[in-house]
Design a protein around this motif. Structure first.
Motif, PDB file in Angstrom:
ATOM      1  N   SER A 204      -7.812  -6.922  -2.551  1.00 25.18           N
ATOM      2  CA  SER A 204      -7.264  -5.644  -1.918  1.00 25.18           C
ATOM      3  C   SER A 204      -5.966  -5.350  -2.557  1.00 25.18           C
TER       4      SER A 204
ATOM      5  N   GLN B 215      -4.836  -2.531  -5.186  1.00 24.36           N
ATOM      6  CA  GLN B 215      -3.706  -1.590  -4.567  1.00 24.36           C
ATOM      7  C   GLN B 215      -2.472  -1.746  -5.805  1.00 24.36           C
TER       8      GLN B 215
ATOM      9  N   GLN C 170       0.799  -1.065   0.128  1.00 26.60           N
ATOM     10  CA  GLN C 170      -0.092  -0.002  -0.108  1.00 26.60           C
ATOM     11  C   GLN C 170       0.800   1.173  -0.022  1.00 26.60           C
TER      12      GLN C 170
ATOM     13  N   GLN D 237      -8.851 -10.751   0.597  1.00 29.29           N
ATOM     14  CA  GLN D 237      -7.529 -10.107   0.656  1.00 29.29           C
ATOM     15  C   GLN D 237      -6.771 -10.197  -0.598  1.00 29.29           C
TER      16      GLN D 237
ATOM     17  N   THR E 113     -11.945   1.063   0.009  1.00 28.39           N
ATOM     18  CA  THR E 113     -12.570   0.416   1.215  1.00 28.39           C
ATOM     19  C   THR E 113     -13.610  -0.906   0.924  1.00 28.39           C
TER      20      THR E 113
ATOM     21  N   TYR F 272      -6.762  -0.468   6.834  1.00 27.16           N
ATOM     22  CA  TYR F 272      -7.178  -0.048   5.826  1.00 27.16           C
ATOM     23  C   TYR F 272      -8.194   1.218   6.087  1.00 27.16           C
TER      24      TYR F 272
END
Length: 362
Positions: free
Chosen positions: A286, A290, A2, A283, A303, A231
């Protein structure tokens, strides 16, 4: 990971002057949503917690493997009807549902893409833990999770190419094949060890399973809490994404169950397919988000994977609670019927033998 995307920071002072809705250290802020930079503490916390959670998850999957019979597991591989039904749900129903929801709510193109990424992800390991608690087919559950993660190598690019072309170039979406591979290894190795233990020492495997199932339930909740800490995007993102994040997992559970029933699977396998369909690898989603988008784009849907994760967990807990109530009621009804049959049988015997009927039998 991130940190790479949040390194392009804007001047914190000007952000504080232009908006009161976001903290001074926000990298992006438009007054309604923001993305925060990771500080040293948060980065350290991320590394520590990720390491701990990875180890705990491996131990939990090891315990889940202790409930798998090698013969039954290989039976699902040799006669993969249940796996094929799950495959159709995972890479047929979920991407299509994501596409329909994106069109129905008329979200922004970049938001539609992240919904599609979630719909194309393979099943998550949390489904194996919930499957144990609802007396589902653990052999089928683990084989479905393994196969969907393996098939994701080819099916995710294909589904994203088919469904996202109207919003973006699918080549712009970066698929972390190394993360998918690591997920596969982290699933297969502990489960294989668990199957071996169950084969060699079945009594010890039962003890490991009981402990692991409790730890697994705690771990699911812990992951959701940790996700909320790490997050830290603004929770004032588009209400449309909130609604999609609520409807999407519920639709996955429901459609997966009915398709499995239409395919002729037994009730406990229908529960298995339902959980494997609705519970996605958030996961992985995400990570893809990113890797693929700029900080400016992240603020629009940062989110969403966490929102989906929370609601898929809430609905799974509702399914678990409903099943436990049903099971308790069924056992109670069965016990009452057996007692009634025993009383009637005792009465009939006393009549035949000419004996008396005790007061409690009358």
């Amino acid at each position: 990971m991130q940190t790479n995307f949040l390194s392009q920071q804007f001047n914190a002072g000007s952000l504080a002057e232009n908006s009161t809705a976001c903290p001074a250290n926000a990298t992006i802020c438009d007054g309604t949503s923001c993305v925060l930079a990771e500080d040293t503490f948060n980065q350290t916390l991320s590394v520590v917690l990720s390491t701990v959670l990875t180890i705990l998850l491996a131990l939990v999957m090891f315990s889940m493997g202790c409930n798998v019979e090698l013969k039954n597991f290989l039976g699902h591989i040799k006669r993969p009807w249940g796996i094929l039904v799950g495959f159709l749900c995972q890479f047929g129903i979920m991407p299509l549902t994501a596409f329909v929801l994106s069109l129905a709510f008329n979200v922004l193109p970049i938001q539609a893409v992240v919904v599609m990424i979630m719909g194309c992800c393979p099943g998550g390991t949390a489904s194996n833990i919930i499957a144990y608690w609802v007396d589902a087919d653990m052999d089928l559950s683990i084989s479905m999770t393994t196969c969907s993660t393996l098939f994701a190598m080819g099916m995710m690019p294909l589904c994203l190419f088919i469904y996202t072309k109207m919003w973006t170039d699918s080549s712009a979406i970066v698929l972390p094949y190394n993360s998918i591979g690591l997920s596969l290894v982290a699933l297969v190795v502990p489960v294989s060890l668990g199957i071996f233990v169950n084969h060699k020492w079945p009594h010890k495997a039962k003890i490991i399973l009981k402990v692991g199932s409790i730890v697994g339930a705690v771990l699911i909740v812990l992951i959701a809490v940790v996700g909320g800490i790490l997050y830290r995007g603004s929770w004032t993102i588009s209400p449309k994404l909130w609604m999609i994040g609520t409807i999407f997992p519920a639709a996955g559970y429901t459609l997966g169950f009915f398709l499995a029933r239409i395919a002729g699977l037994s009730w406990h396998r229908c529960r298995t397919v339902s959980l494997e369909t609705g519970m996605q690898n958030t996961q992985l989603c995400s990570t893809i988000v990113q890797l693929s988008f700029t900080p400016e784009q992240l603020e629009l849907m940062f989110t969403f994977p966490l929102i989906y994760s929370i609601f898929q967990l809430l609905f799974a807990l509702l399914i678990l609670a409903g099943y436990r109530i049903y099971r308790r009621q069924r056992v109670k009804t069965k016990t009452d019927v057996e007692k009634t049959e025993q009383k009637e049988d005792s009465k009939s015997k006393t009549k035949i033998n000419g004996g008396f009927i005790p007061d409690e039998m009358k």
